[in-house]
Write an enzyme that holds these catalytic residues in place. Structure first.
Site, PDB file in Angstrom:
ATOM      1  N   SER A 199      18.443 -65.494-150.267  1.00 34.65           N
ATOM      2  CA  SER A 199      19.483 -65.215-149.398  1.00 34.65           C
ATOM      3  C   SER A 199      20.591 -66.345-149.690  1.00 34.65           C
ATOM      4  CB  SER A 199      19.066 -65.346-147.911  1.00 34.65           C
ATOM      5  OG  SER A 199      20.095 -65.265-146.908  1.00 34.65           O
TER       6      SER A 199
ATOM      7  N   TYR B 253      15.084 -69.727-140.778  1.00 36.60           N
ATOM      8  CA  TYR B 253      15.269 -68.705-141.859  1.00 36.60           C
ATOM      9  C   TYR B 253      16.011 -69.589-143.220  1.00 36.60           C
ATOM     10  CZ  TYR B 253      17.071 -64.318-143.929  1.00 36.60           C
ATOM     11  OH  TYR B 253      17.378 -63.364-144.751  1.00 36.60           O
TER      12      TYR B 253
HETATM   13  N1  LIG Z   1      20.244 -57.615-145.508  1.00 37.91           N
HETATM   14  C1  LIG Z   1      20.793 -58.612-145.515  1.00 37.91           C
HETATM   15  O1  LIG Z   1      21.987 -58.886-145.415  1.00 37.91           O
HETATM   16  C2  LIG Z   1      19.925 -59.840-146.257  1.00 37.91           C
HETATM   17  C3  LIG Z   1      20.563 -60.855-146.586  1.00 37.91           C
HETATM   18  C4  LIG Z   1      19.690 -62.000-147.343  1.00 37.91           C
HETATM   19  C5  LIG Z   1      18.642 -61.756-147.656  1.00 37.91           C
HETATM   20  N2  LIG Z   1      17.837 -60.443-147.111  1.00 37.91           N
HETATM   21  C6  LIG Z   1      16.469 -60.366-147.302  1.00 37.91           C
HETATM   22  O2  LIG Z   1      16.017 -59.140-147.783  1.00 37.91           O
HETATM   23  C7  LIG Z   1      14.727 -58.921-147.607  1.00 37.91           C
HETATM   24  C8  LIG Z   1      14.739 -57.391-147.121  1.00 37.91           C
HETATM   25  O3  LIG Z   1      15.350 -57.519-145.806  1.00 37.91           O
HETATM   26  P1  LIG Z   1      16.147 -55.987-145.411  1.00 37.91           P
HETATM   27  O4  LIG Z   1      17.756 -56.634-145.307  1.00 37.91           O
HETATM   28  O5  LIG Z   1      15.982 -55.054-146.288  1.00 37.91           O
HETATM   29  O6  LIG Z   1      15.745 -55.982-143.830  1.00 37.91           O
HETATM   30  P2  LIG Z   1      14.885 -54.839-143.115  1.00 37.91           P
HETATM   31  O7  LIG Z   1      15.665 -53.251-143.255  1.00 37.91           O
HETATM   32  O8  LIG Z   1      14.489 -55.049-141.878  1.00 37.91           O
HETATM   33  O9  LIG Z   1      13.698 -54.355-143.971  1.00 37.91           O
HETATM   34  C9  LIG Z   1      12.602 -55.648-143.862  1.00 37.91           C
HETATM   35  C10 LIG Z   1      11.338 -55.221-144.619  1.00 37.91           C
HETATM   36  O10 LIG Z   1      10.324 -56.124-144.220  1.00 37.91           O
HETATM   37  C11 LIG Z   1       9.054 -55.482-144.026  1.00 37.91           C
HETATM   38  N3  LIG Z   1       8.398 -56.384-143.184  1.00 37.91           N
HETATM   39  C12 LIG Z   1       8.493 -57.190-142.188  1.00 37.91           C
HETATM   40  N4  LIG Z   1       7.388 -57.914-142.036  1.00 37.91           N
HETATM   41  C13 LIG Z   1       6.464 -57.591-142.834  1.00 37.91           C
HETATM   42  C14 LIG Z   1       5.104 -57.711-143.065  1.00 37.91           C
HETATM   43  N5  LIG Z   1       4.424 -58.730-142.070  1.00 37.91           N
HETATM   44  N6  LIG Z   1       4.141 -57.462-143.972  1.00 37.91           N
HETATM   45  C15 LIG Z   1       4.915 -56.325-144.696  1.00 37.91           C
HETATM   46  N7  LIG Z   1       6.131 -55.995-144.637  1.00 37.91           N
HETATM   47  C16 LIG Z   1       7.004 -56.573-143.830  1.00 37.91           C
HETATM   48  C17 LIG Z   1       9.623 -54.324-143.217  1.00 37.91           C
HETATM   49  O11 LIG Z   1       8.618 -53.562-143.133  1.00 37.91           O
HETATM   50  P3  LIG Z   1       7.592 -53.173-142.039  1.00 37.91           P
HETATM   51  O12 LIG Z   1       8.093 -53.585-140.559  1.00 37.91           O
HETATM   52  O13 LIG Z   1       7.252 -51.495-142.041  1.00 37.91           O
HETATM   53  O14 LIG Z   1       6.342 -53.767-142.127  1.00 37.91           O
HETATM   54  C18 LIG Z   1      10.843 -53.883-143.830  1.00 37.91           C
HETATM   55  O15 LIG Z   1      10.557 -52.841-144.926  1.00 37.91           O
HETATM   56  C19 LIG Z   1      14.310 -59.909-146.546  1.00 37.91           C
HETATM   57  O16 LIG Z   1      13.323 -61.119-147.157  1.00 37.91           O
HETATM   58  C20 LIG Z   1      15.515 -60.679-146.111  1.00 37.91           C
HETATM   59  O17 LIG Z   1      15.378 -61.892-145.592  1.00 37.91           O
HETATM   60  C21 LIG Z   1      18.607 -59.519-146.589  1.00 37.91           C
END
Ligand SMILES: NC(=O)c1ccc[n+]([C@@H]2O[C@H](COP(=O)([O-])OP(=O)(O)OC[C@H]3O[C@@H](n4cnc5c(N)ncnc54)[C@H](OP(=O)(O)O)[C@@H]3O)[C@@H](O)[C@H]2O)c1
Length: 247
Positions: free
Chosen positions: A143, A156
């Site tokens: 991130s 985080y």
């Molecule tokens: N969106 C942003 O602005 C942003 C920026 C920087 C980095 N990121 C990173 O991108 C990644 C994806 O996040 P996102 O933005 O797409 O958020 P999101 O829409 O909330 O998706 C998060 C995903 O992680 C899964 N997850 C959470 N806990 C889990 C567990 N214990 N086992 C398996 N899967 C799990 C969730 O699936 P289930 O709940 O179905 O298990 C969901 O599919 C994360 O690592 C986040 O830190 C996001």
């Protein structure tokens, strides 16, 4: 391993929403065979059904990345179904930010378990196959918080700094096996991530930051760029933000 995306076997954790889902859709459209892991099986099963018709192939397996056995099972199922694993995307994560003084220890533990241990388990599950194949690509999701710390996101940010440290160590260690490594650090991308914030006042400020968020396809395109380079080229690090994001 071919140089393009077509035919590659790609395992994605956290594929039930946001960045993981968008990546599954884009790579599948480009001809990849995607293997989807997340805890919400109904969501990934629906997505796999979508991606498997009329052509293409996709598998969905309920996976909690805090359980090593389940991550191993996900990767092994990909190899069993498709004969190999070309790309492992360690994407699952959550961001329940809060100031340290609020002592949200359960939230700290969940971030450490999912954002750090989940990535390690993904590496552990994929590495033996990739060593044997003498080919593969591991993509870890950090991130902008893996580069910059702000008040209220210390834990985080620590987990995302850890992902960068692990990725750099991995990069150097897997040279003998012809394995590529990429760490991607997105800025604000419109997903369900802000919903993981448990403190109402913090959630409000996070939602404000996310007013400039860009679509999840932005991340998927970054993944596609890294994967589709010739095998001799290892794209190690990508940082991207919304053009309007000021930190
Ligand atoms: N969106 C942003 O602005 C942003 C920026 C920087 C980095 N990121 C990173 O991108 C990644 C994806 O996040 P996102 O933005 O797409 O958020 P999101 O829409 O909330 O998706 C998060 C995903 O992680 C899964 N997850 C959470 N806990 C889990 C567990 N214990 N086992 C398996 N899967 C799990 C969730 O699936 P289930 O709940 O179905 O298990 C969901 O599919 C994360 O690592 C986040 O830190 C996001």
């Amino acid at each position: 391993m071919s140089n393009s995306i077509e035919g590659k076997v790609v395992v994605i954790t956290g594929a039930s929403s946001g960045l993981g889902e968008a990546t599954a859709r884009l790579l599948s459209a480009e001809g990849a065979q995607v293997v989807l892991g997340a805890r919400r099986l109904d969501r990934i099963q629906r997505l796999a059904n979508d991606l498997s018709s009329p052509v293409g192939k996709a598998l969905a397996l309920a996976t909690d990345v805090t359980q090593y056995d389940q991550v191993k099972n996900l990767v092994d199922a990909a190899v069993q179904a498709f004969g190999r694993i070309d790309v492992m995307i360690n994407n699952a994560g959550l961001m329940p930010n809060s100031p340290l003084e609020r002592l949200k220890i359960d939230d700290w533990n969940r971030m450490i378990d999912v954002n750090i241990k989940g990535v390690l388990y993904g590496i552990a599950a994929a590495l033996p196959h990739m060593k044997r194949q003498k080919a593969g690509h591991i993509i870890n999701v950090s991130s902008v918080a893996g580069h910059k710390i702000r008040p209220g996101n210390a834990v985080y940010a620590a987990t995302k700094h850890a992902v960068r440290a692990l990725s750099e160590g991995l990069r150097m260690e897997v040279k003998p096996y012809n394995i590529r490594t990429t760490v991607i650090s997105p800025g604000a991308v419109a997903t369900e991530l802000p919903n993981s914030v448990t403190e109402p006042d913090v959630a409000e400020s996070v939602h404000k930051i996310y007013e400039v968020a860009i679509p999840a396809e932005s991340f998927a395109r970054a993944v596609a760029f890294a994967i589709s380079q010739p095998e001799e080229m290892d794209v190690n690090e990508i940082v991207f933000r919304p053009t309007r994001q000021d930190f």
